[in-house]
Design a protein around this motif. Structure first.
Motif, PDB file in Angstrom:
ATOM      1  N   GLU A   1       0.842  -1.271   0.150  1.00 48.17           N
ATOM      2  CA  GLU A   1       0.116  -0.049   0.195  1.00 48.17           C
ATOM      3  C   GLU A   1       0.839   1.170  -0.064  1.00 48.17           C
ATOM      4  O   GLU A   1       0.480   2.325  -0.736  1.00 48.17           O
ATOM      5  CB  GLU A   1      -0.753   0.030   1.316  1.00 48.17           C
ATOM      6  CG  GLU A   1      -2.238  -0.994   1.196  1.00 48.17           C
ATOM      7  CD  GLU A   1      -1.651  -2.158   1.631  1.00 48.17           C
ATOM      8  OE1 GLU A   1      -0.488  -2.769   1.884  1.00 48.17           O
ATOM      9  OE2 GLU A   1      -2.544  -3.392   1.668  1.00 48.17           O
TER      10      GLU A   1
ATOM     11  N   CYS B   1       2.049   1.798  -3.444  1.00 43.72           N
ATOM     12  CA  CYS B   1       0.882   2.091  -4.491  1.00 43.72           C
ATOM     13  C   CYS B   1       0.741   3.716  -4.419  1.00 43.72           C
ATOM     14  O   CYS B   1       0.778   4.275  -5.176  1.00 43.72           O
ATOM     15  CB  CYS B   1      -0.251   1.172  -4.143  1.00 43.72           C
ATOM     16  SG  CYS B   1      -0.080  -0.393  -4.801  1.00 43.72           S
ATOM     17  N   LYS B   2       0.685   4.226  -3.143  1.00 39.12           N
ATOM     18  CA  LYS B   2       0.467   5.372  -2.703  1.00 39.12           C
ATOM     19  C   LYS B   2       1.554   6.341  -3.386  1.00 39.12           C
ATOM     20  O   LYS B   2       1.408   7.496  -4.014  1.00 39.12           O
ATOM     21  CB  LYS B   2       0.487   5.718  -1.204  1.00 39.12           C
ATOM     22  CG  LYS B   2      -0.691   5.438  -0.409  1.00 39.12           C
ATOM     23  CD  LYS B   2      -0.768   5.247   1.093  1.00 39.12           C
ATOM     24  CE  LYS B   2      -1.968   4.678   1.463  1.00 39.12           C
ATOM     25  NZ  LYS B   2      -2.042   5.158   3.206  1.00 39.12           N
TER      26      LYS B   2
ATOM     27  N   HIS C   1       3.548   5.574  -5.818  1.00 38.83           N
ATOM     28  CA  HIS C   1       3.680   5.432  -7.029  1.00 38.83           C
ATOM     29  C   HIS C   1       2.582   6.228  -7.743  1.00 38.83           C
ATOM     30  O   HIS C   1       2.746   7.082  -8.752  1.00 38.83           O
ATOM     31  CB  HIS C   1       3.273   3.927  -7.452  1.00 38.83           C
ATOM     32  CG  HIS C   1       3.410   3.763  -9.173  1.00 38.83           C
ATOM     33  ND1 HIS C   1       4.525   3.114  -9.560  1.00 38.83           N
ATOM     34  CD2 HIS C   1       2.480   4.003 -10.040  1.00 38.83           C
ATOM     35  CE1 HIS C   1       4.098   2.897 -11.007  1.00 38.83           C
ATOM     36  NE2 HIS C   1       3.255   3.546 -11.158  1.00 38.83           N
ATOM     37  N   TYR C   2       1.460   6.233  -7.142  1.00 39.60           N
ATOM     38  CA  TYR C   2       0.365   7.109  -7.689  1.00 39.60           C
ATOM     39  C   TYR C   2       0.719   8.522  -7.454  1.00 39.60           C
ATOM     40  O   TYR C   2       0.311   9.622  -8.513  1.00 39.60           O
ATOM     41  CB  TYR C   2      -0.990   6.900  -7.012  1.00 39.60           C
ATOM     42  CG  TYR C   2      -2.103   7.468  -7.374  1.00 39.60           C
ATOM     43  CD1 TYR C   2      -2.850   7.038  -8.549  1.00 39.60           C
ATOM     44  CD2 TYR C   2      -2.505   9.007  -6.997  1.00 39.60           C
ATOM     45  CE1 TYR C   2      -4.158   7.755  -8.855  1.00 39.60           C
ATOM     46  CE2 TYR C   2      -3.693   9.505  -7.392  1.00 39.60           C
ATOM     47  CZ  TYR C   2      -4.281   8.912  -8.527  1.00 39.60           C
ATOM     48  OH  TYR C   2      -5.493   9.745  -8.932  1.00 39.60           O
ATOM     49  N   ALA C   3       1.286   9.099  -6.443  1.00 40.09           N
ATOM     50  CA  ALA C   3       1.837  10.379  -6.190  1.00 40.09           C
ATOM     51  C   ALA C   3       2.551  11.055  -7.211  1.00 40.09           C
ATOM     52  O   ALA C   3       2.729  11.906  -7.680  1.00 40.09           O
ATOM     53  CB  ALA C   3       2.380  10.529  -4.881  1.00 40.09           C
TER      54      ALA C   3
ATOM     55  N   TYR D   1       3.354   9.206 -10.393  1.00 43.83           N
ATOM     56  CA  TYR D   1       2.841   8.997 -11.783  1.00 43.83           C
ATOM     57  C   TYR D   1       1.396   9.245 -12.062  1.00 43.83           C
ATOM     58  O   TYR D   1       0.994   9.357 -13.259  1.00 43.83           O
ATOM     59  CB  TYR D   1       3.084   7.709 -12.324  1.00 43.83           C
ATOM     60  CG  TYR D   1       4.623   7.136 -12.069  1.00 43.83           C
ATOM     61  CD1 TYR D   1       5.607   7.761 -13.224  1.00 43.83           C
ATOM     62  CD2 TYR D   1       5.269   6.641 -11.038  1.00 43.83           C
ATOM     63  CE1 TYR D   1       7.097   7.628 -13.082  1.00 43.83           C
ATOM     64  CE2 TYR D   1       6.470   6.056 -10.929  1.00 43.83           C
ATOM     65  CZ  TYR D   1       7.432   6.454 -12.112  1.00 43.83           C
ATOM     66  OH  TYR D   1       8.723   6.477 -11.651  1.00 43.83           O
ATOM     67  N   GLY D   2       0.716   9.528 -11.080  1.00 40.22           N
ATOM     68  CA  GLY D   2      -0.887   9.872 -11.303  1.00 40.22           C
ATOM     69  C   GLY D   2      -1.611   8.540 -11.693  1.00 40.22           C
ATOM     70  O   GLY D   2      -2.941   8.794 -12.151  1.00 40.22           O
ATOM     71  N   SER D   3      -1.237   7.445 -11.726  1.00 40.19           N
ATOM     72  CA  SER D   3      -2.096   6.307 -12.269  1.00 40.19           C
ATOM     73  C   SER D   3      -1.286   5.062 -11.380  1.00 40.19           C
ATOM     74  O   SER D   3      -0.156   5.042 -11.080  1.00 40.19           O
ATOM     75  CB  SER D   3      -1.949   6.358 -13.566  1.00 40.19           C
ATOM     76  OG  SER D   3      -2.320   4.919 -14.005  1.00 40.19           O
ATOM     77  N   LEU D   4      -2.224   3.962 -11.438  1.00 42.56           N
ATOM     78  CA  LEU D   4      -1.670   2.904 -11.047  1.00 42.56           C
ATOM     79  C   LEU D   4      -1.709   1.807 -12.042  1.00 42.56           C
ATOM     80  O   LEU D   4      -1.934   0.410 -11.676  1.00 42.56           O
ATOM     81  CB  LEU D   4      -2.374   2.272  -9.775  1.00 42.56           C
ATOM     82  CG  LEU D   4      -2.038   2.902  -8.424  1.00 42.56           C
ATOM     83  CD1 LEU D   4      -3.036   2.736  -7.345  1.00 42.56           C
ATOM     84  CD2 LEU D   4      -0.731   3.084  -7.980  1.00 42.56           C
ATOM     85  N   ASP D   5      -2.054   2.161 -13.520  1.00 38.45           N
ATOM     86  CA  ASP D   5      -2.303   1.145 -14.551  1.00 38.45           C
ATOM     87  C   ASP D   5      -1.365   0.101 -14.587  1.00 38.45           C
ATOM     88  O   ASP D   5      -1.348  -1.138 -15.136  1.00 38.45           O
ATOM     89  CB  ASP D   5      -2.399   2.212 -15.677  1.00 38.45           C
ATOM     90  CG  ASP D   5      -4.006   3.074 -15.632  1.00 38.45           C
ATOM     91  OD1 ASP D   5      -4.688   2.397 -14.816  1.00 38.45           O
ATOM     92  OD2 ASP D   5      -4.007   3.893 -16.338  1.00 38.45           O
TER      93      ASP D   5
END
Length: 586
Positions: free
Chosen positions: A125, A128-129, A131-133, A135-139
């Motif tokens: 988790e 993931c937080k 990474h999203y911060a 790149y703006g995506s979790l794709d």
């Protein structure tokens, strides 16, 4: 100390020395950091040179003097094809290093990042937080929680082993839990703690504490008991309970240590001791900034009492468990056993005998005593849709027109106690953001405590409340009378046999139109016939139902528009009621 005033220039001349007189805040100031606690020497320069230059950045090491080395350590290209093991003590930065390395790898490659979570802990988790911060995506992140699919130790196995540890008798000692914690590396000492004891309101106070501390951007571990529907509810990080897979994995790690303590002791590690050790380990590894521990029973000899208790909260103390004594002074002294030297003590209004004991123990421990009704007050309270609105004047903070999504005057007191405890943990420094605190309190949920479950316009609502003793029953009756406009109430009641059933029924009787006596789903249940007999002459319509599910069906058939069904008594009864209503575990 709150008695010292110093300007900015003078502060630099202060020294904090350990000792009984030092406050909890002072202890934290002089406590060793993870880097200071390590006994590992710094690797030779020629070894470190291999991990300089090009590669995936892992982080910045510290020099021999403890300063941050400006040149980072990297994982060189020739090692990136291999598995990497990050090893370090709790709090030493393993998760940060792993997240940093994964993000660097993401920058250097075109493929997806695959995160496997064998332990079911918070590292994926955290990644993931991050990474999203960035790149703006979790794709392009694939997350597999292996503990949910193939746990090394199944949840059912863990639960069965725990149940086999239910003690036949209570032994007042801390020998087994102390030995177990020592074998685990003393996770009980990893983080500061707020302990909550008392007879009623402990779980609610712990829930409010968690919300307030989360609102101040602190990561919080919360340990409560008993549970309503699943044992996973007892151990939470930031309000989220452990998954069954995560619980099983943590218990599998604990199992060999349990076996070792069993072999060395005359009595096996008990159910509650094992769960408490599991919570210790979970919170140390998370890691959390602070933990809130609800005492299981009593205080002095409770397994939770190993922790670094910087604040002790005592909710109202009454007679309940016969093991704690038959006089209020005895019970109060046992519960006051959680008060640590130099701690902050927050006490609800108490019977005179209990208040005197608590004050005496606080003085013995040179602890600072804060009392509701004197130092902290609920100055205004009125019911509102979905809860109540209160104004609280605490030691350094006043929260006006605060919406609390919990009903009952006792819950207003729990909020006030939790607020004072948070202030005490922070050294009564003041300056708390009132809007953040108000927002935090508005998010509090405490299932099974005056919990209202709507069932559409065709069926009467259900109120679930764990009023398991006379004091709890009085609070429930007062709240139902003052804050709920029901035409009729059908109350389904199932309690444990060691409770004062007669006094409990007597306290509820004024707000009950029909009583359905059931047996709580526990070997310790009071017979439904005993509950029904206690209601004779107090309630006109008294019936005996089968189990909780059958009782709920029968109660639903007896109510109409404007009426309500109330499920009350033991938390085992309330938990079974939630399950019968198809509510998800809390």
């Amino acid at each position: 100390s709150r008695g010292i005033v110093a300007d900015v220039e003078e502060v630099a001349s202060f020294w904090a020395l350990g000792g009984r007189a030092l406050s909890g805040v002072g202890d934290r100031l002089i406590a060793a950091t993870p880097s200071e606690r390590t006994t590992l020497p710094r690797p030779p320069a020629d070894t470190l040179s291999r991990y300089r230059g090009e590669g995936i950045v892992l982080g910045h090491p510290r020099t021999q003097d403890g300063d941050v080395d400006p040149q980072p350590l990297v994982l060189p290209p020739e090692l990136q094809r291999l598995h990497t093991l990050l090893v370090g003590a709790t709090g030493s930065g393993k998760t940060v290093a792993a997240v940093t390395g994964l993000l660097a790898n993401q920058d250097a490659t075109d493929g997806a990042t695959i995160v496997l979570a064998p332990k079911g802990d918070g590292m994926p988790e955290a990644y993931c937080k991050a990474h999203y911060a960035k790149y703006g995506s979790l794709d392009d992140v694939l997350y597999f929680d292996c503990s949910e699919v193939l746990p090394a130790f199944s949840f059912d196995q863990a639960w069965a082993d725990l149940l086999a540890r239910k003690p036949q008798r209570m032994v007042p000692d801390l020998d087994r839990i102390t030995l177990l914690s020592e074998l685990l590396g003393r996770p009980d000492q990893a983080v500061p703690a707020i302990q909550v004891t008392g007879t009623n309101g402990k779980t609610s106070a712990a829930a409010v504490l968690t919300a307030l501390l989360n609102g101040l951007d602190l990561r919080v571990g919360t340990y409560t008991s008993p549970h309503l529907q699943t044992v996973c509810e007892r151990v939470r990080v930031d309000g989220a309970p452990l998954s069954e897979g995560g619980f099983a994995e943590r218990y599998a790690e604990l199992a060999p240590y349990l076996a070792e303590v069993d072999a060395r002791s005359s009595q096996h590690v008990t159910f509650f001791e094992a769960l408490t050790a599991l919570a210790y380990a979970e919170f140390a590894d998370a890691p959390v900034d602070i933990a809130a521990y609800e005492v299981g029973m009593g205080g002095q000899w409770d397994a939770t009492n190993l922790v670094r208790g910087e604040v002790a909260v005592l909710t109202p103390v009454t007679l309940d468990h016969p093991e704690l004594g038959d006089r209020i002074e005895e019970v109060a002294r046992e519960k006051a056993g959680i008060i640590k030297p130099g701690a902050v003590v927050v006490s609800a209004p108490q019977p005179q005998a209990a208040a005197e004991v608590i004050a005496a123990v606080a003085a013995e421990q040179q602890a600072e005593l804060v009392t509701l009704g004197q130092d902290v007050r609920v100055v205004q309270r009125h019911p509102a849709v979905g809860g109540q609105v209160i104004t609280v004047e605490s030691v350094t903070t006043t929260l006006q027109d605060l919406f609390v999504p919990l009903s009952g005057a006792h819950q207003a007191d729990n909020v006030a106690a939790a607020l004072a405890a948070v202030e005490g943990f922070l050294g009564f420094a003041g300056g708390l953001d009132e809007e953040l605190l108000a927002e935090a309190v508005s998010s509090v949920r405490v299932p099974g405590r005056l919990e209202v479950v709507g069932r559409g316009s065709e069926q009467a609502p259900v109120v679930l409340d764990g009023a398991h003793n006379p004091a709890g029953a009085r609070s429930l009756a007062q709240a139902l009378q003052e804050e709920f406009a029901h035409r009729r109430r059908v109350v389904m009641l199932g309690v444990l046999d060691d409770k004062d059933v007669e006094a409990l029924v007597s306290a509820l009787a004024p707000v009950v139109h029909c009583l359905l006596a059931v047996e709580a789903p526990s070997p310790r249940t009071a017979a439904a016939e005993r509950v029904a007999k206690a209601a004779e002459g107090l309630i006109d319509d008294v019936r005996i139902a089968g189990n909780v599910e059958q009782g709920l069906q029968q109660a639903s058939a007896l109510v109409g528009h404007g009426d309500a069904v109330v499920v009350a008594g033991s938390l085992y009864t309330v938990g079974a009621g939630r399950a019968a209503l198809d509510l998800d575990p809390a």
